[in-house]
Design an enzyme around this catalytic site. Structure first.
Site, PDB file in Angstrom:
ATOM      1  N   GLY A  33      10.157   3.092   1.570  1.00  0.00           N
ATOM      2  CA  GLY A  33      10.301   2.208   2.723  1.00  0.00           C
ATOM      3  C   GLY A  33      10.229   0.766   2.297  1.00  0.00           C
ATOM      4  O   GLY A  33      10.324   0.461   1.114  1.00  0.00           O
ATOM      5  N   ASN A  34      10.087  -0.127   3.271  1.00  0.00           N
ATOM      6  CA  ASN A  34       9.959  -1.553   2.956  1.00  0.00           C
ATOM      7  C   ASN A  34       9.114  -2.237   4.017  1.00  0.00           C
ATOM      8  O   ASN A  34       8.715  -1.611   4.991  1.00  0.00           O
ATOM      9  CB  ASN A  34      11.341  -2.196   2.797  1.00  0.00           C
ATOM     10  CG  ASN A  34      12.145  -2.133   4.081  1.00  0.00           C
ATOM     11  OD1 ASN A  34      11.810  -2.761   5.073  1.00  0.00           O
ATOM     12  ND2 ASN A  34      13.210  -1.326   4.064  1.00  0.00           N
ATOM     13  N   ARG A  35       8.864  -3.531   3.822  1.00  0.00           N
ATOM     14  CA  ARG A  35       7.893  -4.256   4.650  1.00  0.00           C
ATOM     15  C   ARG A  35       8.465  -4.832   5.944  1.00  0.00           C
ATOM     16  O   ARG A  35       7.791  -5.605   6.618  1.00  0.00           O
ATOM     17  CB  ARG A  35       7.288  -5.407   3.853  1.00  0.00           C
ATOM     18  CG  ARG A  35       6.437  -4.972   2.698  1.00  0.00           C
ATOM     19  CD  ARG A  35       5.880  -6.212   2.007  1.00  0.00           C
ATOM     20  NE  ARG A  35       5.047  -5.862   0.877  1.00  0.00           N
ATOM     21  CZ  ARG A  35       3.782  -5.485   0.969  1.00  0.00           C
ATOM     22  NH1 ARG A  35       3.204  -5.394   2.169  1.00  0.00           N
ATOM     23  NH2 ARG A  35       3.090  -5.189  -0.101  1.00  0.00           N
ATOM     24  N   ALA A 100      16.332  -3.705   7.863  1.00  0.00           N
ATOM     25  CA  ALA A 100      16.191  -3.692   6.407  1.00  0.00           C
ATOM     26  C   ALA A 100      16.488  -2.269   5.957  1.00  0.00           C
ATOM     27  O   ALA A 100      15.581  -1.466   5.700  1.00  0.00           O
ATOM     28  CB  ALA A 100      14.791  -4.124   6.010  1.00  0.00           C
TER      29      ALA A 100
END
Ligand code: CTP
Ligand code: CA
Length: 224
Positions: A33-35, A100
């Site tokens: 995943g990402n922030r 994102a």
């Protein structure tokens, strides 16, 4: 742009927004995943709704309330996001890609939990589809606005995405120390073929209103 802010400049229009991160499964209990917080996309969805549009928000896993009057579709992976986008975007006049989207996903997610064995391991990845570019390549595409979170020569990198993705507008966003991700204030530059506009610094909600007004002006052919 500012004069249009209070107006119902998107009445009768449909706007689709993608927001948040995607999660790409590694095994049943783990993901890549990402922030991304999703704040930008949710703020844009809220602003578009206030401007009078029907708004479809395709959201990855985020911790945010659905803005009033906004239709929300929750997804986890890039493939799910792509599917939801193509299912509904045909009715839309404006597509805003703030998500994102994970650029890669594990090639073969494990069916069972991967067990620790004390050895190093390698995770094989395959590219995800570029959802924004796919929308721009549809037979009758909506107006397309992308976001480019960049370091280095932010404007040049962002402008390159206008051409490579075939989109109409790109919002260039400098990321790094306290900028861009998980923050409330932001400065952006909107770029299009033959034009640019700098917006902010301002809270994401205010920037969202200005971005929506700019896109509405472009839809109406009054952007200068
Ligand atoms: N985007 C998308 N689908 C992807 C990747 C990106 O729809 N698989 C969209 C994002 O929502 C954003 C824009 O494309 O609006 C730019 O995303 P970004 O990650 O900056 O661009 P990439 O093409 O993935 O390039 P890179 O990450 O290598 O800079
Ligand atoms: Ca990317």
């Amino acid at each position: 742009v500012t004069e249009a802010l209070g107006s119902r400049s998107l009445t009768g229009r449909c706007v689709m927004v993608t927001a948040g991160p995607t999660r790409e499964p590694v095994d049943p209990v783990r993901y890549l995943g990402n922030r991304s917080s999703g704040k930008t996309g949710f703020a844009i969805a809220a602003a578009a709704r206030r401007a009078g549009a029907r708004v479809i928000l395709v959201a990855g896993p985020v911790n945010l309330a659905t803005p009033p009057g906004v239709e929300r579709v929750d997804v986890q992976t890039a493939e799910e996001m792509r599917y939801a986008v193509h299912a509904w975007v045909g009715a839309c006049d404006l597509f805003v890609g703030t998500a994102a989207v994970a650029d890669y996903r594990p090639a073969e997610p494990a069916a069972g939990k991967v067990k620790r064995d004390g050895e190093g391991r390698t995770l094989s990845l395959v590219p995800n589809p570029d959802i924004l570019a796919e929308v721009a390549a549809r037979p009758k595409p909506p107006l397309t606005m992308g976001f480019a979170a960049e370091t280095g020569d932010v404007e040049a990198n962002a402008r390159a995405k206008l051409a490579s993705k075939g989109i109409d507008l790109v919002v260039a966003n400098e990321v790094g120390e306290g900028k861009g991700f998980d923050t409330d204030d932001n400065t952006v530059t909107v770029l299009w073929e033959g034009g640019r506009r700098r917006l902010g610094p301002a809270p994401k909600t205010e920037l969202a209103r200005e971005l929506v007004a700019l896109a509405a002006a472009r839809l109406d052919g009054t952007l200068q």
